[in-house]
Structure formats: structure tokens, C-alpha cells
Scaffold this motif. Sequence first.
Motif, PDB file in Angstrom:
ATOM      1  N   ASP A 171       7.784  -3.994  -7.537  1.00 53.16           N
ATOM      2  CA  ASP A 171       9.211  -4.060  -7.273  1.00 53.16           C
ATOM      3  C   ASP A 171       9.403  -3.932  -5.760  1.00 53.16           C
ATOM      4  O   ASP A 171       9.212  -2.856  -5.196  1.00 53.16           O
ATOM      5  N   LEU A 172       9.724  -5.029  -5.102  1.00 54.81           N
ATOM      6  CA  LEU A 172       9.846  -5.035  -3.642  1.00 54.81           C
ATOM      7  C   LEU A 172      11.143  -4.395  -3.147  1.00 54.81           C
ATOM      8  O   LEU A 172      11.320  -4.234  -1.940  1.00 54.81           O
ATOM      9  N   ARG A 173      12.038  -4.030  -4.059  1.00 57.33           N
ATOM     10  CA  ARG A 173      13.268  -3.345  -3.648  1.00 57.33           C
ATOM     11  C   ARG A 173      13.006  -1.897  -3.299  1.00 57.33           C
ATOM     12  O   ARG A 173      13.805  -1.260  -2.629  1.00 57.33           O
ATOM     13  N   LYS A 174      11.859  -1.377  -3.751  1.00 63.05           N
ATOM     14  CA  LYS A 174      11.492   0.014  -3.471  1.00 63.05           C
ATOM     15  C   LYS A 174      10.491   0.035  -2.312  1.00 63.05           C
ATOM     16  O   LYS A 174       9.543  -0.736  -2.307  1.00 63.05           O
ATOM     17  N   PRO A 175      10.690   0.921  -1.352  1.00 58.01           N
ATOM     18  CA  PRO A 175       9.800   0.948  -0.173  1.00 58.01           C
ATOM     19  C   PRO A 175       8.478   1.667  -0.431  1.00 58.01           C
ATOM     20  O   PRO A 175       8.017   2.454   0.377  1.00 58.01           O
ATOM     21  N   VAL A 176       7.863   1.393  -1.571  1.00 60.87           N
ATOM     22  CA  VAL A 176       6.617   2.052  -1.947  1.00 60.87           C
ATOM     23  C   VAL A 176       5.411   1.340  -1.334  1.00 60.87           C
ATOM     24  O   VAL A 176       4.404   1.960  -1.018  1.00 60.87           O
ATOM     25  N   VAL A 177       5.525   0.036  -1.142  1.00 59.75           N
ATOM     26  CA  VAL A 177       4.410  -0.774  -0.674  1.00 59.75           C
ATOM     27  C   VAL A 177       4.632  -1.152   0.789  1.00 59.75           C
ATOM     28  O   VAL A 177       5.703  -1.630   1.162  1.00 59.75           O
ATOM     29  N   SER A 178       3.616  -0.949   1.611  1.00 57.47           N
ATOM     30  CA  SER A 178       3.715  -1.283   3.034  1.00 57.47           C
ATOM     31  C   SER A 178       3.522  -2.781   3.255  1.00 57.47           C
ATOM     32  O   SER A 178       3.021  -3.496   2.376  1.00 57.47           O
ATOM     33  N   ASP A 179       3.892  -3.238   4.434  1.00 60.43           N
ATOM     34  CA  ASP A 179       3.688  -4.636   4.795  1.00 60.43           C
ATOM     35  C   ASP A 179       2.215  -5.008   4.718  1.00 60.43           C
ATOM     36  O   ASP A 179       1.865  -6.089   4.233  1.00 60.43           O
ATOM     37  N   ASP A 180       1.339  -4.119   5.177  1.00 60.20           N
ATOM     38  CA  ASP A 180      -0.103  -4.392   5.121  1.00 60.20           C
ATOM     39  C   ASP A 180      -0.588  -4.540   3.685  1.00 60.20           C
ATOM     40  O   ASP A 180      -1.434  -5.393   3.392  1.00 60.20           O
ATOM     41  N   GLU A 181      -0.051  -3.726   2.775  1.00 61.84           N
ATOM     42  CA  GLU A 181      -0.440  -3.826   1.369  1.00 61.84           C
ATOM     43  C   GLU A 181       0.051  -5.130   0.754  1.00 61.84           C
ATOM     44  O   GLU A 181      -0.673  -5.769  -0.017  1.00 61.84           O
ATOM     45  N   ILE A 182       1.257  -5.539   1.107  1.00 66.45           N
ATOM     46  CA  ILE A 182       1.779  -6.821   0.616  1.00 66.45           C
ATOM     47  C   ILE A 182       0.892  -7.954   1.116  1.00 66.45           C
ATOM     48  O   ILE A 182       0.489  -8.828   0.348  1.00 66.45           O
ATOM     49  N   LEU A 183       0.572  -7.937   2.400  1.00 64.57           N
ATOM     50  CA  LEU A 183      -0.284  -8.987   2.965  1.00 64.57           C
ATOM     51  C   LEU A 183      -1.647  -9.017   2.282  1.00 64.57           C
ATOM     52  O   LEU A 183      -2.194 -10.092   2.007  1.00 64.57           O
ATOM     53  N   HIS A 184      -2.206  -7.866   1.986  1.00 64.20           N
ATOM     54  CA  HIS A 184      -3.495  -7.798   1.299  1.00 64.20           C
ATOM     55  C   HIS A 184      -3.421  -8.488  -0.071  1.00 64.20           C
ATOM     56  O   HIS A 184      -4.390  -9.120  -0.509  1.00 64.20           O
ATOM     57  N   LEU A 185      -2.273  -8.371  -0.732  1.00 63.83           N
ATOM     58  CA  LEU A 185      -2.112  -8.952  -2.065  1.00 63.83           C
ATOM     59  C   LEU A 185      -1.865 -10.462  -2.056  1.00 63.83           C
ATOM     60  O   LEU A 185      -2.176 -11.145  -3.025  1.00 63.83           O
ATOM     61  N   ILE A 186      -1.283 -10.986  -0.972  1.00 66.48           N
ATOM     62  CA  ILE A 186      -0.864 -12.390  -0.988  1.00 66.48           C
ATOM     63  C   ILE A 186      -1.675 -13.317  -0.082  1.00 66.48           C
ATOM     64  O   ILE A 186      -1.573 -14.528  -0.207  1.00 66.48           O
ATOM     65  N   MET A 187      -2.483 -12.749   0.804  1.00 68.68           N
ATOM     66  CA  MET A 187      -3.215 -13.573   1.764  1.00 68.68           C
ATOM     67  C   MET A 187      -4.637 -13.858   1.288  1.00 68.68           C
ATOM     68  O   MET A 187      -5.275 -13.017   0.659  1.00 68.68           O
ATOM     69  N   GLY A 188      -5.114 -15.057   1.620  1.00 70.12           N
ATOM     70  CA  GLY A 188      -6.474 -15.438   1.291  1.00 70.12           C
ATOM     71  C   GLY A 188      -7.423 -15.147   2.437  1.00 70.12           C
ATOM     72  O   GLY A 188      -7.008 -14.691   3.509  1.00 70.12           O
ATOM     73  N   PRO A 189      -8.697 -15.444   2.240  1.00 72.43           N
ATOM     74  CA  PRO A 189      -9.705 -15.158   3.263  1.00 72.43           C
ATOM     75  C   PRO A 189      -9.551 -15.990   4.535  1.00 72.43           C
ATOM     76  O   PRO A 189     -10.070 -15.613   5.579  1.00 72.43           O
ATOM     77  N   THR A 190      -8.806 -17.091   4.461  1.00 72.23           N
ATOM     78  CA  THR A 190      -8.591 -17.932   5.645  1.00 72.23           C
ATOM     79  C   THR A 190      -7.439 -17.432   6.504  1.00 72.23           C
ATOM     80  O   THR A 190      -7.173 -17.992   7.561  1.00 72.23           O
ATOM     81  N   GLY A 191      -6.729 -16.402   6.029  1.00 71.96           N
ATOM     82  CA  GLY A 191      -5.585 -15.885   6.773  1.00 71.96           C
ATOM     83  C   GLY A 191      -4.293 -16.594   6.438  1.00 71.96           C
ATOM     84  O   GLY A 191      -3.288 -16.440   7.131  1.00 71.96           O
TER      85      GLY A 191
END
Length: 131
Positions: A83-103
Motif C-alpha cells: 500500500d503506497l499510501r502508507k509511508p512504510v516503504v522507502s524509495d530505495d525499497e520501492i526501487l529494489h522491487l521494481i528495477m531490473g539488473p540493467t537499472g
Amino acid sequence: VTRGLPFSSGSTFMTQKLDWIYFRKGCNTCKKAQAFLAGLGWELGEHVINATKERIDGPSALVLAKKHQRLVSIKGKLVNDIDLRKPVVSDDEILHLIMGPTGNLRAPTFRHGKTLVVGYHEAAYKDVLEV
């Protein structure tokens, strides 16, 4: 991506659409996702973006993710539903979940309503698409 859903009369169809789709041509996972969506009756429309030609880097992917209320990120059999409405997840954690190895943003990715889905998992797709 559109799907015809019958009204109560059974003879008239209304169209339900996925707002945005990001697939990489030649990607086996993307092909599986497309075949699964087609099997559910969804058709690919003009809002398909070829991830090979149009790459989405980290800052752009983060902006895209933050426009949504929900993020469903799939890596292998692991499904993260956030749930992105809650500030539980940091930007770095979001990026880790959505980014591939190529950046770049991982493909397949699609948006349905206020949900961004990254990766492929049949049960997660059914949950998001409510089928």
C-alpha cells in the motif's frame, strides 16, 4: 489491453482497459504474461510500450510508482503487495522491487486503475484484475 464485459442484458459489451503496459519483445516472461492475459480475454491495445525501445530509468520508475496507491511486485514466486499510501516503504525499497539488473524498470509491468504491477504471477494478475 481491453476486455469486453457483458452488461446484465448479456448482449451488449462495455470495455474495460488496462491503462498502460510495458513489455519487452523477446522476453519469455513478457510472452507468458501476454498469453495469460489473452487467455483471460484481455486484448493488447495501443498503450503497449516496448521496453527495448523506451527504457525507464530509476528516477522515472520511482515517479511512476508513486503515482499509484498500490504496488504489486513479483520476483519469481515472491509477491509483494504494498500500500503506497502508507509511508512504510522507502524509495530505495520501492526501487529494489521494481528495477531490473540493467537499472531500468522491469518488464512486464502494467497499470490497472491505481495499481502498478511489476513482474508476472498468475494468481497476482487474477487478484489485481479481479477475475
